[in-house]
Design an enzyme around this catalytic site. Structure first.
Site, short mmCIF file in Angstrom:
data_model
loop_
_atom_site.label_atom_id
_atom_site.label_comp_id
_atom_site.label_asym_id
_atom_site.label_seq_id
_atom_site.Cartn_x
_atom_site.Cartn_y
_atom_site.Cartn_z
N HIS A 219 0.82 -1.21 0.00
CA HIS A 219 0.00 0.00 0.00
C HIS A 219 0.86 1.26 0.00
CE1 HIS A 219 -3.92 1.63 -0.04
NE2 HIS A 219 -4.12 1.82 1.25
N ASN B 124 -8.22 5.33 -0.99
CA ASN B 124 -8.49 6.28 0.08
C ASN B 124 -7.49 7.43 0.13
OD1 ASN B 124 -10.75 4.90 1.01
ND2 ASN B 124 -9.55 3.59 2.38
N ASN C 280 -5.55 7.32 4.69
CA ASN C 280 -6.85 7.95 4.43
C ASN C 280 -6.91 9.43 4.80
OD1 ASN C 280 -6.89 7.65 7.17
ND2 ASN C 280 -8.81 6.54 7.29
#
Length: 225
Positions: free
Chosen positions: A29, A125, A79
């Protein structure tokens, strides 16, 4: 400090952001942060990262062919990465159309990268946070494929997991090609980006995504991982 001060008053300015989760830089990620680290190394600035509380991140101020370039690694969760990006854009006086986001992409296999202008966050996000905080979607994006999970592995476990030793070999080539693409983009004389939120959405609909891959052999290995 002199060079940092100059960026406010003269020259072309760009902000390159490696999206990711602070403290989890080695995960899929956070591959955007890995790309930024490789870019800093190519610029001979790998040891120049410094924390900046005003932007909630780590920054390097460098230069690419007469363009002042700010590299940013947010020190926030994915996020809310947009909070850091908006702060940095404000501090350095950089417009949204001169911001380049580097982030992971589930819908592309490891070994594939693509440059995309504006458009929706596509469920990412970190990108969504940037769009919300900057109130526009015009930002250029380098999407770095990490592929979708196989078997019973959940998406969350997949993106928060580390690359395997086999994947790491493909990633090494991906980092090189990603930096090549970023430097090419940063070297362009004039911004090709629209300057309004509406323009960003329109450009995203009309523009074509430019995709690159590692070598064919590496692509095959990535597809099997």
């Amino acid at each position: 400090m002199g060079f940092e001060a100059e960026i406010h008053i003269q020259g072309r300015r760009k902000l390159v952001v490696g999206l990711g989760n602070t403290g989890m830089e080695s995960t899929r990620h956070s591959v955007g942060m890995a790309v930024l680290g490789a870019l800093a190394a190519r610029l001979g600035a790998a040891n120049r990262w410094r924390g900046d509380k005003l932007v909630s991140g780590e920054v390097i101020v460098s230069e690419v062919q007469h363009t002042h370039v700010v590299l940013l690694r947010p020190k926030l969760l994915m996020n809310i990465n947009g909070v850091s990006v908006a702060k940095a854009a404000s501090k350095y006086g950089i417009k949204p159309e001169d911001i380049l986001l580097v982030h992971d992409e589930l819908d592309k296999p490891l070994g594939k990268i693509a440059m995309k202008q504006g458009g929706s966050a596509r469920g990412h996000n970190g990108v969504r946070s940037c769009v919300d905080c900057l109130q526009t979607d015009v930002m250029l994006r380098l999407r770095v494929g990490i592929g979708r999970p196989t078997g019973k592995t959940s998406v969350e476990s997949h993106v928060l997991g580390r690359f395997s030793s086999v994947e790491q070999k493909v990633l090494d080539s991906v980092l090189v090609q990603s930096v090549d693409l970023l430097l090419s983009q940063l070297s362009q004389e004039d911004s090709q980006s629209p300057s309004s939120p509406a323009g960003g959405r329109q450009a995203a609909q009309k523009g074509k995504e430019r995709e690159r891959s590692a070598s064919p052999a590496q692509d095959s290995a990535a597809g099997q991982s």
